[in-house]
Design a protein around this motif. Structure first.
Motif, PDB file in Angstrom:
ATOM      1  N   TYR A 108      48.139  42.765  23.479  1.00 50.27           N
ATOM      2  CA  TYR A 108      48.145  41.538  24.269  1.00 50.27           C
ATOM      3  C   TYR A 108      47.288  40.458  23.614  1.00 50.27           C
ATOM      4  CZ  TYR A 108      47.634  38.317  28.200  1.00 50.27           C
ATOM      5  OH  TYR A 108      47.634  37.181  28.992  1.00 50.27           O
ATOM      6  N   VAL A 109      46.101  40.852  23.204  1.00 48.71           N
ATOM      7  CA  VAL A 109      45.174  39.876  22.612  1.00 48.71           C
ATOM      8  C   VAL A 109      45.715  39.374  21.275  1.00 48.71           C
ATOM      9  CG1 VAL A 109      42.826  39.517  21.773  1.00 48.71           C
ATOM     10  CG2 VAL A 109      43.213  40.892  23.821  1.00 48.71           C
ATOM     11  N   LYS A 450      39.173  54.630  21.416  1.00 49.27           N
ATOM     12  CA  LYS A 450      39.808  53.445  21.994  1.00 49.27           C
ATOM     13  C   LYS A 450      39.914  53.588  23.504  1.00 49.27           C
ATOM     14  CE  LYS A 450      43.348  51.757  19.637  1.00 49.27           C
ATOM     15  NZ  LYS A 450      42.853  50.583  18.930  1.00 49.27           N
ATOM     16  N   ASP A 451      39.857  52.459  24.193  1.00 47.19           N
ATOM     17  CA  ASP A 451      39.877  52.442  25.651  1.00 47.19           C
ATOM     18  C   ASP A 451      40.924  51.432  26.106  1.00 47.19           C
ATOM     19  OD1 ASP A 451      39.059  53.326  28.114  1.00 47.19           O
ATOM     20  OD2 ASP A 451      37.350  51.981  28.256  1.00 47.19           O
ATOM     21  N   GLY A 452      41.969  51.911  26.799  1.00 46.75           N
ATOM     22  CA  GLY A 452      43.002  50.994  27.259  1.00 46.75           C
ATOM     23  C   GLY A 452      44.156  51.751  27.865  1.00 46.75           C
ATOM     24  N   PHE A 503      43.655  43.823  30.695  1.00 48.99           N
ATOM     25  CA  PHE A 503      44.725  44.416  31.490  1.00 48.99           C
ATOM     26  C   PHE A 503      45.003  43.590  32.740  1.00 48.99           C
ATOM     27  CE2 PHE A 503      46.387  47.236  34.763  1.00 48.99           C
ATOM     28  CZ  PHE A 503      47.454  47.828  34.094  1.00 48.99           C
ATOM     29  N   ASP A 504      43.958  43.094  33.371  1.00 50.38           N
ATOM     30  CA  ASP A 504      44.131  42.286  34.575  1.00 50.38           C
ATOM     31  C   ASP A 504      44.895  41.000  34.251  1.00 50.38           C
ATOM     32  OD1 ASP A 504      43.373  41.702  37.462  1.00 50.38           O
ATOM     33  OD2 ASP A 504      42.540  39.945  36.436  1.00 50.38           O
ATOM     34  N   GLU A 505      44.576  40.374  33.130  1.00 48.58           N
ATOM     35  CA  GLU A 505      45.286  39.152  32.747  1.00 48.58           C
ATOM     36  C   GLU A 505      46.754  39.455  32.447  1.00 48.58           C
ATOM     37  OE1 GLU A 505      45.157  36.086  29.023  1.00 48.58           O
ATOM     38  OE2 GLU A 505      43.231  36.577  29.951  1.00 48.58           O
ATOM     39  N   HIS A 506      46.973  40.544  31.764  1.00 51.53           N
ATOM     40  CA  HIS A 506      48.338  40.987  31.462  1.00 51.53           C
ATOM     41  C   HIS A 506      49.124  41.227  32.755  1.00 51.53           C
ATOM     42  CE1 HIS A 506      51.600  43.521  30.072  1.00 51.53           C
ATOM     43  NE2 HIS A 506      51.013  44.650  30.413  1.00 51.53           N
ATOM     44  N   THR A 531      46.878  44.026  39.693  1.00 51.46           N
ATOM     45  CA  THR A 531      45.875  42.996  39.413  1.00 51.46           C
ATOM     46  C   THR A 531      44.627  43.244  40.261  1.00 51.46           C
ATOM     47  OG1 THR A 531      46.847  41.556  41.097  1.00 51.46           O
ATOM     48  CG2 THR A 531      47.609  41.271  38.837  1.00 51.46           C
ATOM     49  N   GLY A 532      43.510  42.737  39.756  1.00 52.41           N
ATOM     50  CA  GLY A 532      42.266  42.794  40.523  1.00 52.41           C
ATOM     51  C   GLY A 532      41.514  44.104  40.413  1.00 52.41           C
TER      52      GLY A 532
END
Length: 927
Positions: A108-109, A450-452, A503-506, A531-532
């Protein structure tokens, strides 16, 4: 010590993993019994994950122009040089090439930086090489890149059709799920459609060994057959689809008689009719397809030909029904969700999606920054490297992939990168084929660090958790990209402190201005229900399938159950498909059809699996598989060395003669690189032909010639220390392959065009190894030689000059090197046995069949001869086949071979007994 849950980083099955963590080490892994993708199962690659960890061989410090530097210096260099490239050559001169190995947050980034703020459309991914045609076909048919099925459908189906998918090797956990379901439901049928007889055929009720490239002809024929026999679901077609008549007319442009279809596909007509009847007569049908369909210059059409048949029969949106593309990489789908392909923006929006550019621009705009998104798609993977070669792209940032091995015409890719002014590489391993071309090297974190999140083949989002700190100065990809963005002046839009924020922005973007129904801009990909999440909720996120919305807060298991699709009118589209043959045509100079693919125990270019010695034992060298008739025709023996010549280079491997291979065709694995062998890069054999719709390369349909290598000598060298071979060892007359063992490296060497080319081994060993020979036994008459080097009572190297077939059991020698690594010294008795390579009476277990328990072929054959002539009996005695189950087809083959040998021997004994009982002519009395 504690246990933690994460997700496997290999194939698209997306298995849950339970890791046993002891301080800063993972000491063991097992399957997560609660994860709905695998319910505790793991394949041999997954079960060996902890064996691939450790700092050895990792990149731990940034480098700029070959010099190690600190992070500030490296990041400043990246930002300054990217900015200079944009200033001097324009934003189109900058590009990125990403990977399905990245986590969704990294993807995403990266997409946001390159497309949103650097303004270049040229960001693509290695998922283009495996999934692009499946994506394009789904979008043409359904209006969205949306896999309609889930894994439970494989278990609920009446008929499962595997097309171009060796599921038993490439997605073993799903294969085991189908196998188990078939045992529970004996009425379930499985059809395998593949040019090769693979281990997946073990559970097949019907096998169609079709001609390579004839898939679209087969499924067009099925569509016409269904129409001729009134097997179409006219109600479903009328209410939920468009384009049936056009698709049927295209199918009927060719002769649709069963005999003509069978002839074009080179399959038996009766078998073909059986498949057509089964498909037409069952409602609950899943067609599972993979690279054998996708990796073609007409892959999108092939996928749509499959989808057409499901739509025409109403076999979609139901339990146990649907066209199911099975993903190759762990996060190929997650990358597509965030816009990781050159023809995408983000959140499943494309450049042609109404108002998408303005929508994404508004969403990414901050108080003081407004993105400048490109207004048209960028270069797809093959086009991208062609643009680099032409000089149009002056800077490329490559993350977590190895294009100089995996892309077609790989030597041309190397040449392009060699002259590219700026090559930035984010990589976790210190020794890959790509790094010599890098101007700036950035050490990245890897699995367990890695964390995601990742998204598997059934749209299931799972957490991949960081359990260990990255080694040295390695950093997470999202952090690296964010720091470069800050230095470029975009920090306000990249002020992330944790992947949960990304992740929230995605998730918010997925629901941003997302309509509710057909014609209202409805996008199927929507995870706005997630979200949130704060950091704790994000860390605790359980596996869930998108869409995840207010209306479906627990996710969505199956799509299109209501017959409503993501097209403007809500109806699916059947596509008119005109079958085409492979672009890489056979010729007198290249008469053999090349097929490429994976092997059971390896992953991609072996940077990770190559670190686990037991994963190297099943197929330890690069190989060429061909039919016995072709081997005889070209004068090549089983286990001999041979050379393939293709569009862009050569490939040298050890021959495996197999009746599972069609005549006139050869198979090679995709995994070997210049770090594991001298001339075994599959990509060098392929021409860069691509599907015109998807841009996916035609990697399944090469054209090659074959010839025996016929070396004058062969040798096996096992060394405790690193060994560097000079360029002379990579010339056209020589061969080498490196095979990691537990505490040493095995090298298979061969070369020479005549007996005079035999190396002076005394001089060669003195040049390449630090320890002089201690033991030496040579037969000058036939060139045979065995030698060993011992220092301080510890074995440092062992050499045998002679055919590999004369090798003793490598396991015994490996144990001696393990003892040396532990500081143990060899006693006099074992020193005396070194040249023999074994203790008196030690049995050679043979090539490894069961990687989980390291059970060899010779051991298994001995057990079968002793009466353990079933898979269950072998498992009880030797444990083979009792863990991941991937070796069971091979165990069955060994049992069948033993029975055939026994029957042949019994027949020979009966014939001899009968002959001895017959009266001899001189004793016959004629009345």
């Amino acid at each position: 010590m504690h246990q933690a849950l994460t997700t496997c980083p290999y194939c698209g099955v997306g298995c849950g993993v339970q890791a046993e963590v002891d301080g800063e080490r993972i000491i063991g892994v097992s399957g997560d019994s609660t994860h709905p993708a695998n319910f505790g199962r793991l394949c041999v690659k997954g079960s060996a994950l902890h064996e691939t960890l450790g700092e050895h061989g990792r990149l731990t410090r940034p480098r700029v122009d070959g010099v190690e530097v600190d992070w500030d210096t490296a990041l400043d260099a990246v930002a300054d040089r990217l900015q200079a490239t944009r200033r001097d050559h324009g934003y189109h001169a900058v590009a990125a090439y990403l990977s399905g190995q990245l986590l969704t947050e990294d993807y995403y980034v990266a997409n946001k930086l390159f497309k949103g703020f650097l303004g270049t459309p040229h960001l693509d991914t290695n998922s283009r090489l495996c999934m692009a045609s499946a994506v394009a076909a789904y979008k043409r048919a359904f209006g969205a890149d949306a896999v309609p099925c889930n894994y439970e459908d494989l278990e609920e189906a009446e008929l499962v059709v595997l097309v171009g998918s060796n599921l038993a090797w490439n997605h073993p956990v799903l294969y085991q799920r189908i196998k188990a379901a078939k045992q529970i439901n004996p009425l379930m049928r499985v059809v395998v459609i593949d040019p090769r007889v693979t281990d997946s055929c073990e559970i097949a009720d019907l096998y169609l060994g079709l001609a390579p490239g004839s898939d679209a002809r087969l499924f067009n024929g099925l569509l016409a057959w269904m129409d001729d026999r009134s097997k179409l679901d006219r109600v479903y077609l009328d209410n939920h689809t468009q384009g049936m008549e056009e698709a049927l007319a295209a199918a009927r442009e060719d002769d649709t008689s069963l005999e003509a279809i069978a002839a074009d596909c080179d399959v038996d007509p009766e078998r073909l009719e059986t498949f057509f009847y089964w498909f037409s007569s069952h409602l609950h049908v899943v067609t599972l397809y993979s690279q054998g369909v996708n990796q073609s210059s007409s892959g999108t059409d092939k996928c749509n030909a499959i989808i057409n048949c499901h739509l025409a029969g109403g076999k979609i949106g139901l339990p146990g029904a649907g066209p199911f593309s099975i993903t190759g990489q762990p996060n190929a789908m997650g990358g597509r969700e965030v816009g990781g392909l050159a023809n995408q923006l983000a959140a499943h929006m494309d450049y042609h999606t109404p108002d998408a550019l303005e929508r994404v621009t508004r969403f990414w705009t901050t108080e003081s920054l407004e993105p400048t998104l490109p207004d048209a798609p960028g270069h797809k993977a093959v086009e991208l490297f062609e643009a680099i070669e032409r000089g149009e792209v002056q800077a490329v940032w490559i993350m977590a992939t190895n294009p100089v091995v995996s892309l077609p015409d790989a030597n041309r890719v190397r040449a392009a990168l060699a002259k590219c002014p700026l090559v930035i590489v984010s990589e976790c391993m210190a020794d890959t084929d790509l790094l010599p071309f890098a101007d700036i090297v950035l050490p990245a974190s890897s699995w367990s660090e890695k964390d995601g999140t990742v998204t598997n083949s059934e749209r299931r989002i799972s957490r991949q958790r960081g359990l260990l700190p990255p080694p040295g100065e390695a950093r997470h990809d999202w952090w690296i990209i964010g720091e470069v963005a800050r230095r470029l002046g975009f920090g306000e839009a990249f002020a992330y402190e944790h992947p949960s924020e990304i992740f929230d922005e995605h998730a918010r973007l997925s629901g941003f201005e997302n309509g509710e129904g057909p014609g209202e801009g409805r996008r199927l990909f929507d995870i706005s229900g997630l979200t949130g999440l704060d950091r704790d909720a994000y860390d605790a996120l359980a596996p869930i399938q998108w869409p995840v919305t207010r209306g479906a807060p627990s996710g969505t298991a199956r799509l299109f159950e209501d017959g409503r699709f993501a097209t403007p009118d809500g109806k699916a589209r059947l596509i008119a498909v005109h079958p085409r043959g492979p672009e890489q045509a056979l010729s007198e100079a290249r008469p053999l059809r090349l097929n490429t693919g994976r092997v059971r125990d390896q992953w991609h270019t072996m940077t990770r699996t190559g670190r686990a010695p037991r994963l190297m034992n099943h197929r330890s060298e690069p190989f060429i598989e061909l039919h016995p008739d072709d081997a005889h025709h070209y004068g090549i023996d089983d286990k001999a060395l041979a050379r393939l010549e293709g569009a862009g280079g050569d490939y040298v491997g050890r021959v495996r003669v197999s009746k599972a291979q069609r005549r006139g065709e050869v198979f090679v694995p995709m995994h070997w690189t210049g770090r594991f062998s001298g001339a075994a890069r599959m990509g060098s054999l392929l021409a860069p032909h691509c599907d015109p719709v998807s841009g996916q390369p035609e990697s399944k349909h090469g054209a090659v010639s074959i010839a025996p290598l016929a070396p004058s000598w062969q040798a096996t060298l096992i060394v405790a220390d690193d060994l560097t071979l000079d360029a002379a060892w990579c010339d056209s007359s020589r061969y080498w392959a490196r095979i990691p063992l537990s505490d040493c490296q095995r090298w298979q060497l061969a070369g020479g065009k005549s007996g005079n080319d035999m190396p002076d081994w005394q001089a060669w060993l003195a040049e390449h190894l630090p320890v002089a020979p201690t033991l030496w036994c040579e037969d000058p008459g036939d060139g045979r030689l065995r030698a060993a080097g011992i220092a301080d009572g510890k074995l440092r190297w062992w050499l045998m000059v002679g055919p590999p077939g004369e090798l003793p059991g490598i396991a015994w020698l490996d144990e001696r090197f393990q003892e040396a690594a532990r500081g143990e010294r060899l006693d006099a008795a074992r020193q005396r046995r070194l040249l023999a390579g074994c203790d008196d009476g030690a049995a050679d277990s043979g090539p490894v069949v069961c990687s989980c328990h390291q059970v060899g072929q010779s051991t298994i054959r001995h057990a079968i001869r002793s009466g353990d002539d079933s898979v269950e009996a072998l498992g009880a005695r030797l444990a083979c086949g009792t863990q991941c189950g991937s070796c069971i087809p091979e165990l069955k083959s060994l049992i069948e071979e033993a029975r055939a040998e026994g029957n042949a021997q019994e027949g020979a004994d009966e014939e001899r007994a009968h002959a001895s009982a017959e009266p001899k002519s001189e004793n016959v009395t004629i009345a």
